[in-house]
Design a protein around this motif. Structure first.
Motif, short mmCIF file in Angstrom:
data_model
loop_
_atom_site.label_atom_id
_atom_site.label_comp_id
_atom_site.label_asym_id
_atom_site.label_seq_id
_atom_site.Cartn_x
_atom_site.Cartn_y
_atom_site.Cartn_z
N ARG A 151 0.84 -1.20 0.00
CA ARG A 151 0.00 0.00 0.00
C ARG A 151 0.88 1.25 0.00
O ARG A 151 1.84 1.34 0.76
N ILE A 152 0.51 2.21 -0.82
CA ILE A 152 1.32 3.41 -1.02
C ILE A 152 0.47 4.66 -0.88
O ILE A 152 -0.65 4.73 -1.38
N VAL A 153 1.02 5.64 -0.19
CA VAL A 153 0.51 7.01 -0.23
C VAL A 153 1.53 7.83 -0.98
O VAL A 153 2.73 7.76 -0.69
N MET A 154 1.09 8.60 -1.97
CA MET A 154 2.02 9.32 -2.81
C MET A 154 1.71 10.81 -2.82
O MET A 154 0.57 11.23 -2.61
N ALA A 155 2.76 11.62 -3.05
CA ALA A 155 2.58 13.07 -3.07
C ALA A 155 3.38 13.69 -4.21
O ALA A 155 4.56 13.40 -4.39
N ASP A 156 2.70 14.53 -4.97
CA ASP A 156 3.34 15.32 -6.04
C ASP A 156 2.37 16.45 -6.35
O ASP A 156 1.16 16.22 -6.41
N ASP A 157 2.89 17.65 -6.56
CA ASP A 157 1.99 18.78 -6.77
C ASP A 157 1.57 18.97 -8.22
O ASP A 157 0.88 19.94 -8.55
N HIS A 158 1.96 18.03 -9.09
CA HIS A 158 1.62 18.12 -10.51
C HIS A 158 0.63 17.00 -10.84
O HIS A 158 1.02 15.83 -10.93
N PRO A 159 -0.66 17.30 -11.03
CA PRO A 159 -1.67 16.25 -11.23
C PRO A 159 -1.36 15.26 -12.35
O PRO A 159 -1.53 14.05 -12.15
N PRO A 160 -0.89 15.71 -13.54
CA PRO A 160 -0.58 14.71 -14.58
C PRO A 160 0.53 13.75 -14.15
O PRO A 160 0.50 12.56 -14.50
N THR A 161 1.50 14.26 -13.38
CA THR A 161 2.56 13.38 -12.89
C THR A 161 1.99 12.36 -11.91
O THR A 161 2.34 11.18 -11.96
N ARG A 162 1.12 12.82 -11.01
CA ARG A 162 0.48 11.88 -10.07
C ARG A 162 -0.28 10.80 -10.82
O ARG A 162 -0.23 9.62 -10.45
N SER A 163 -1.01 11.19 -11.86
CA SER A 163 -1.78 10.22 -12.63
C SER A 163 -0.87 9.19 -13.30
O SER A 163 -1.15 7.98 -13.27
N ARG A 164 0.24 9.67 -13.86
CA ARG A 164 1.19 8.75 -14.51
C ARG A 164 1.80 7.79 -13.50
O ARG A 164 1.93 6.58 -13.76
N ILE A 165 2.17 8.31 -12.33
CA ILE A 165 2.78 7.46 -11.31
C ILE A 165 1.78 6.44 -10.79
O ILE A 165 2.11 5.27 -10.59
N ARG A 166 0.55 6.89 -10.57
CA ARG A 166 -0.49 5.97 -10.11
C ARG A 166 -0.66 4.82 -11.11
O ARG A 166 -0.74 3.64 -10.72
N ASP A 167 -0.72 5.14 -12.40
CA ASP A 167 -0.88 4.10 -13.42
C ASP A 167 0.28 3.11 -13.38
O ASP A 167 0.07 1.89 -13.49
N LEU A 168 1.51 3.63 -13.23
CA LEU A 168 2.67 2.75 -13.15
C LEU A 168 2.59 1.83 -11.94
O LEU A 168 2.88 0.63 -12.03
N LEU A 169 2.21 2.41 -10.81
CA LEU A 169 2.15 1.62 -9.57
C LEU A 169 1.07 0.55 -9.65
O LEU A 169 1.31 -0.61 -9.29
#
Length: 213
Positions: free
Chosen positions: A6-24
């Protein structure tokens, strides 16, 4: 499901968060929550108590401060930095704050999931290009055109001195930026700070002053 990471992630750039979420999620991880700043990621991590907190360094509220707070508050949670910064000061500050991983956003996509599995196995995980850059620094032959112990140099931070040393060797702003894995803008900011500290008007005057002592 048993065995989920389980991961909690933080980034202030929404497209980057979306890309990272997809990868994870493609890698079999579960993203429990997302945040855009340090305060929110701390709150969410305390609520969800994940296996890993994934932090950007240069986000609102400061990712390294968040790493330090989370390392104190959630000792069973691994803290991993995911950043564009190859700056060794950022790396060392992150490790001092308790991070067990330092991964780059422009690494190959599978490097993120591999790195997270490494930290879950109890290993540290640092992007290879960051390690290579630090090894190059330590292995580089000494070529000092002015003393680090001079009164003028003592006014400078390690990074400022490093920038001025390279400029004194005839490197351009862009070449210094490439050598230190900084942006040219960051190099110029360091130079401006040096000029202010040494009370001189230009780079050459600063270099001359540092050489004199």
């Amino acid at each position: 499901m048993e065995g989920e990471i389980r991961i909690v992630m933080a980034d202030d750039h929404p497209p980057t968060r979306s890309r990272i979420r997809d990868l994870l999620e493609a890698g079999g991880f579960v993203v429990s929550a997302e945040a855009a700043n340090a305060a929110d990621v701390i709150r969410m991590a305390l609520e969800h108590r994940p296996d890993v907190v994934l932090l950007d360094i240069h986000m609102p509220g400061n990712g390294i401060r968040a790493a330090a707070e989370l390392s104190r508050s959630l000792p069973g949670t691994r803290v991993v930095m995911l950043t564009h910064s190859r700056d060794d000061e950022d790396l060392f500050d992150a490790l001092r704050a308790g991070a067990v991983g330092y991964l780059l956003k422009d690494d190959e996509p599978d490097r993120l999931t591999t790195g997270l599995r490494q930290v879950m196995a109890g290993e540290a995980s640092v992007s290879a290009s960051v390690v290579t850059r630090i090894l190059q620094e330590f292995r580089a032959p000494a070529r000092r055109l002015f003393s680090r112990r001079s009164a003028a140099a003592a006014k400078l931070s390690s990074r400022e001195w490093e920038v001025m040393e390279l400029l004194s060797q005839g490197l351009s702003t862009e070449e210094v930026a490439k050598r230190l894995f900084l942006s040219p803008t960051t190099v110029r900011v360091h130079v401006s700070t040096v000029l202010r500290k040494l009370r001189v008007k230009d780079r050459q005057s600063a270099i001359d002053l540092l050489r004199e002592e």
